[in-house]
Design a protein around this motif. Structure first.
Motif, PDB file in Angstrom:
ATOM      1  N   ARG A  35       0.826  -1.204   0.000  1.00 11.23           N
ATOM      2  CA  ARG A  35       0.000   0.000   0.000  1.00 11.23           C
ATOM      3  C   ARG A  35       0.866   1.264   0.000  1.00 11.23           C
ATOM      4  N   SER A  36       1.840   1.303   0.913  1.00  9.46           N
ATOM      5  CA  SER A  36       2.677   2.506   0.968  1.00  9.46           C
ATOM      6  C   SER A  36       3.531   2.642  -0.297  1.00  9.46           C
ATOM      7  N   ALA A  37       3.949   1.510  -0.867  1.00 11.90           N
ATOM      8  CA  ALA A  37       4.741   1.572  -2.118  1.00 11.90           C
ATOM      9  C   ALA A  37       3.911   2.135  -3.271  1.00 11.90           C
ATOM     10  N   ILE A  38       2.614   1.850  -3.260  1.00 10.85           N
ATOM     11  CA  ILE A  38       1.741   2.417  -4.298  1.00 10.85           C
ATOM     12  C   ILE A  38       1.567   3.910  -4.054  1.00 10.85           C
ATOM     13  N   PHE A  39       1.369   4.281  -2.782  1.00  9.29           N
ATOM     14  CA  PHE A  39       1.093   5.695  -2.497  1.00  9.29           C
ATOM     15  C   PHE A  39       2.326   6.581  -2.637  1.00  9.29           C
ATOM     16  N   GLU A  41       4.603   5.849  -4.796  1.00 11.47           N
ATOM     17  CA  GLU A  41       4.944   5.592  -6.203  1.00 11.47           C
ATOM     18  C   GLU A  41       6.308   4.931  -6.395  1.00 11.47           C
ATOM     19  N   THR A  42       6.737   4.157  -5.396  1.00 11.16           N
ATOM     20  CA  THR A  42       7.947   3.357  -5.591  1.00 11.16           C
ATOM     21  C   THR A  42       7.610   1.995  -6.190  1.00 11.16           C
ATOM     22  N   PHE A  43       6.338   1.626  -6.124  1.00 12.35           N
ATOM     23  CA  PHE A  43       5.930   0.282  -6.557  1.00 12.35           C
ATOM     24  C   PHE A  43       6.305  -0.008  -8.011  1.00 12.35           C
ATOM     25  N   PHE A  44       6.089   0.959  -8.899  1.00 16.40           N
ATOM     26  CA  PHE A  44       6.331   0.731 -10.329  1.00 16.40           C
ATOM     27  C   PHE A  44       7.719   1.208 -10.778  1.00 16.40           C
ATOM     28  N   ARG A  45       8.549   1.569  -9.822  1.00 18.10           N
ATOM     29  CA  ARG A  45       9.867   2.072 -10.188  1.00 18.10           C
ATOM     30  C   ARG A  45      10.757   0.932 -10.686  1.00 18.10           C
ATOM     31  N   TRP A  46      11.535   1.224 -11.697  1.00 17.99           N
ATOM     32  CA  TRP A  46      12.426   0.216 -12.261  1.00 17.99           C
ATOM     33  C   TRP A  46      13.787   0.844 -12.561  1.00 17.99           C
ATOM     34  N   LYS A  47      14.833   0.085 -12.240  1.00 15.79           N
ATOM     35  CA  LYS A  47      16.181   0.610 -12.461  1.00 15.79           C
ATOM     36  C   LYS A  47      16.992  -0.385 -13.280  1.00 15.79           C
ATOM     37  N   CYS A  48      17.639   0.105 -14.336  1.00 14.49           N
ATOM     38  CA  CYS A  48      18.458  -0.760 -15.188  1.00 14.49           C
ATOM     39  C   CYS A  48      19.723  -1.171 -14.431  1.00 14.49           C
ATOM     40  N   LYS A  49      19.974  -2.496 -14.417  1.00 19.11           N
ATOM     41  CA  LYS A  49      21.124  -2.996 -13.672  1.00 19.11           C
ATOM     42  C   LYS A  49      22.442  -2.633 -14.356  1.00 19.11           C
ATOM     43  N   LYS A  50      22.373  -2.386 -15.657  1.00 21.17           N
ATOM     44  CA  LYS A  50      23.601  -2.103 -16.398  1.00 21.17           C
ATOM     45  C   LYS A  50      23.993  -0.623 -16.319  1.00 21.17           C
TER      46      LYS A  50
END
Ligand SMILES: [Zn+2]
Length: 221
Positions: A35-39, A41-50
């Motif tokens: 719930r807190s990750a959605i609020f 907005e970290t839930f949909f965060r994506w970081k390229c490993k390269k």
């Protein structure tokens, strides 16, 4: 029960393919951080490993709150008014007491979660928002693009909405008396009593509210 799927996505910056595990179904009882990750907005965060490039990776998410008896199905940019999910209907043989909504964007998902957690009728909120947006358009002389529920204060007898107006989508706060919302609750109970019993996930938004108000006006004049 949570469901994960593994996907390969190319980085938009360096084109490196990497595998990601996407949570596509969450249950708030097991996934207490969701719930807190959605609020925040970290839930949909994506970081390229390269290369370290960060972006949002938007994907469908079924949010299931068993305690408060609702499900919100986020499907990015969904345009359909109603979504049926046969697998889900089979899994939970009687889903009719659970409120089920489909939403096209994250703000709408957050709004539904807050409303249902506080036992507020989202249909009545949409009808209220639609009526109040006309007042906002008149008082600002600007186009109203969207509006969201912010807060209900029973002691102050107030409900507050945030609208986005004009070309620059400037935030505009409008507070109304609870009687306006209560009147909408009455309209929903009298004219749309079966709406919540429909199978599948419903898109209850400003478009739905406009249709509902049109039906209501036809029925009352
Ligand atoms: Zn990259």
């Amino acid at each position: 029960m949570s469901e994960k799927i593994e996907k390969y996505v190319p980085c938009p910056k360096c084109a490196q393919q990497s595998s990601v595990e996407l949570l596509c179904s969450v249950n708030t009882e097991n996934d207490t951080d969701i719930r807190s990750a959605i609020f925040d907005e970290t839930f949909f965060r994506w970081k390229c490993k390269k290369c370290g490039f960060q972006t949002k990776l938007l994907h469908p998410l079924l949010y299931n709150d068993v305690k408060n008896q609702f499900m919100v199905y986020y499907i990015p940019k969904v345009e359909r008014r109603q979504i049926s999910d046969e697998k889900l209907e089979l899994e939970f043989s009687d889903l009719s007491y659970i409120k089920k909504r489909v939403v096209p964007d994250i703000n709408s998902m957050k709004e539904k979660i807050v409303l249902f957690e506080n036992n507020i009728d989202d249909m009545a909120v949409e009808i209220t928002k639609s009526a109040v947006s006309e007042i906002v358009a008149k008082s600002t002389s600007r186009t109203v693009h969207s509006g969201y529920f912010m807060d209900m204060d029973k002691e102050k007898n107030a409900m507050t909405f945030q609208y986005f107006v004009g070309g620059d989508r400037r935030p505009y706060i409008q507070t109304i008396r609870l009687e306006v919302y209560n009147r909408s609750v009455g309209i929903v109970k009298k004219y749309f009593p079966k709406e919540n019993k429909k199978a599948g996930f419903l898109n209850i938004d400003s478009f739905w509210a406009k249709e509902a108000l049109r039906k209501y006006k036809n029925a009352t004049y």
